[in-house]
Design a protein around this motif. Structure first.
Motif, short mmCIF file in Angstrom:
data_model
loop_
_atom_site.label_atom_id
_atom_site.label_comp_id
_atom_site.label_asym_id
_atom_site.label_seq_id
_atom_site.Cartn_x
_atom_site.Cartn_y
_atom_site.Cartn_z
N ALA A 1 6.34 1.16 -1.54
CA ALA A 1 6.64 2.54 -1.89
C ALA A 1 8.03 2.94 -1.39
O ALA A 1 8.79 3.61 -2.09
CB ALA A 1 5.58 3.48 -1.31
N ARG B 1 -4.84 8.94 -0.56
CA ARG B 1 -6.26 8.91 -0.17
C ARG B 1 -6.46 8.36 1.24
O ARG B 1 -7.45 8.64 1.88
CB ARG B 1 -7.04 8.04 -1.16
N GLN C 1 7.91 5.30 -9.71
CA GLN C 1 7.28 3.99 -9.87
C GLN C 1 8.03 3.12 -10.87
O GLN C 1 8.01 1.89 -10.77
CB GLN C 1 5.83 4.15 -10.33
N ALA D 1 5.43 8.98 -11.67
CA ALA D 1 5.73 7.89 -12.60
C ALA D 1 7.19 7.52 -12.62
O ALA D 1 7.56 6.34 -12.67
CB ALA D 1 5.24 8.26 -14.00
N THR E 1 1.20 4.96 -0.69
CA THR E 1 1.40 3.73 -1.46
C THR E 1 2.12 4.03 -2.77
O THR E 1 2.37 5.19 -3.11
CB THR E 1 0.06 3.06 -1.79
N ARG E 2 2.41 2.98 -3.50
CA ARG E 2 3.09 3.13 -4.80
C ARG E 2 2.31 4.07 -5.72
O ARG E 2 2.89 4.88 -6.44
CB ARG E 2 3.24 1.76 -5.44
N ALA E 3 1.00 3.96 -5.70
CA ALA E 3 0.17 4.77 -6.60
C ALA E 3 0.30 6.27 -6.32
O ALA E 3 -0.03 7.09 -7.19
CB ALA E 3 -1.29 4.34 -6.47
N ASP E 4 0.74 6.64 -5.14
CA ASP E 4 0.87 8.05 -4.78
C ASP E 4 2.19 8.66 -5.25
O ASP E 4 2.39 9.87 -5.13
CB ASP E 4 0.75 8.22 -3.26
#
Length: 448
Positions: free
Chosen positions: A348, A376, A390, A387, A381-384
């Motif tokens: 990230a 969460r 990312q 777009a 992390t990258r998912a947080d």
């Protein structure tokens, strides 16, 4: 640097006279002491810029002088003189905070270099301490924190300009922290206990800017149902910050110039002059020189505003500051949201570093806040990330070269620390870095 005071402490009279006489010829004020206790008495009674002390002396040796001097004045520079065969003791002194050591018999060329470097470092430390004392403890820099050379230069300009009443012009793209810097100037000035009034000129109705700035009398125009005090009067005794001042119409620019020249205003609809004591800070993201050439901004007003200019760089030009900023915003928003988030994953952080930030620090701040809200677990992390972050372009070939350069830099820092006996001030001097920049790089590379 001539004219500054150097205290020489040495139990050998011939050594004191030789060094003292040479430094006097260079224009320094020289104080001499035959032992440590005598030297400390002089230090307590006078302003001293640098101490050159012998390491081996009866009663109170150089190490004792160093410790006591730092209690009297933590910022004072101390150079340790040592005879051949006692270099290990000098290295110990450097680990305790001495700037450097001179080996006896003292080479005058070496003495010149060490004295100049020590005084230069003292000036740099004093300037940074002044900034921290006047600004750092009273203002949350938030978006303008960092160790990049451009930010260091901007903060140093602020430290020098803040105590004056000179007009300051802050230049830079939107989101680079111009209002934060304006508040820093105000809080570091003698006006800190008086109002700080911020005006976004781009957000004002063009027809009402004059009334907003200078106020109006009842009945001055349609809708003027009561007397209004303008922003200049509100800021009397303090600081007025005009953001996006390039949006001020030409007819109002004339009146603003008159206020800067005469320090008097007239409310709209009144012929009475009112004296105001206001320090003006302006900001813009536009090229004022081009606007002047196009006739869209008055040249005489530009020169009145451009007394002290501070350039705030875009975030894409200060990539090394991104990890610091991420840490700062992460801690802030984790606390605000009651989350136990302590770090950002390497993946990230790599993406955050690659991203171009068209919105600059303000955009990074929003991205980190969103990531904290979306996370969460205890790690972002990258998912947080949004777009667009990312999808940041993968590291180009040039980044491979950057990684190689960073590895060389890491080795150079480690070698400098070894050569300096672990003394960061000396290591920074060997590397040509500021201590602040070195501390950042130590953290970046995990060095101690």
């Amino acid at each position: 640097m001539a004219g500054e005071t150097i205290l020489i402490i040495d139990d050998e009279a011939a050594q004191r006279e030789a060094v003292g006489g040479y430094l006097r010829k260079r224009g320094f004020v020289v104080l001499q002491a035959a032992n440590g206790r005598e030297g400390l008495a002089l230090l307590r009674g006078q302003v001293v810029d640098l101490i050159i002390t012998d390491l081996r002396m009866p009663e109170l040796d150089g190490m004792g002088v160093l410790a006591a001097a730092r209690e009297i004045n933590p910022a004072i520079g101390v150079v340790m003189a040592t005879a051949f065969g006692t270099v290990d003791g000098a290295v110990d002194a450097m680990q305790e905070g001495a700037f450097y050591y001179l080996q006896k018999p003292i080479d005058l060329d070496v003495l010149d270099r060490i004295v100049d470097r020590a005084l230069e470092q003292r000036h740099r430390i004093s300037e940074n301490e002044l900034l921290r004392e006047q600004v750092g403890e009273r203002v949350s820099f938030g978006g303008i924190m960092g160790c990049s050379p451009a930010i260091e230069e901007a903060l140093n300009v602020v430290a020098r300009a803040a105590p004056s009443r000179a007009t300051v012009l802050l230049r830079g793209e939107s989101g680079t922290g111009k209002e934060l810097m304006a508040r820093a100037v105000h809080e570091a000035s003698p006006r800190a206990d008086h109002p700080f009034v911020a005006v976004n000129c781009a957000a004002l109705n063009k027809g009402l800017i004059e009334s907003e700035l200078f106020g109006h009398e009842k009945g001055a125009f349609t809708g003027a149902d009561a007397r209004r005090v303008g922003r200049f009067e509100q800021a009397d005794g303090g600081t007025l910050f005009l953001d996006e001042l390039a949006e001020i119409p030409l007819d109002v620019q004339v009146k603003l110039l008159r206020v800067l020249q005469e320090r008097k205003i007239e409310r709209v609809g009144s012929g009475v002059e009112i004296e105001v004591d206001v320090r003006l800070i302006g900001a813009t993201n536009r090229d004022l020189e081009t606007l002047v050439a196009q006739g869209a901004f008055r040249e005489d007003l530009f020169y009145r505003l451009n007394v002290v200019a501070v350039e705030l760089p875009p975030l894409r030009n200060r990539k090394d500051d991104i990890p610091l900023l991420v840490d700062h915003f992460l801690a802030r928003y984790a606390e605000e949201n009651g989350k136990a988030i302590g770090e950002v994953s390497k993946e990230a952080l790599d993406l955050l570093t690659r991203y171009a930030y068209p919105g600059n620090v303000r955009e990074l701040q929003n991205i980190v806040e969103r990531a904290v809200v979306m996370a969460r677990g205890e790690v972002v992390t990258r998912a947080d990330l949004p777009a667009e972050v990312q999808q940041a372009a993968p590291a180009p070939v040039a980044d491979t070269l950057t990684a190689q350069v960073e590895e060389l830099e890491k080795k150079a820092i480690a070698q400098a620390l070894e050569r300096s006996g672990g003394v960061q001030s000396r290591a920074a001097e060997l590397l040509g870095l500021t201590e602040r920049n070195l501390r950042y790089k130590l953290k970046k590379y995990g060095l101690k």
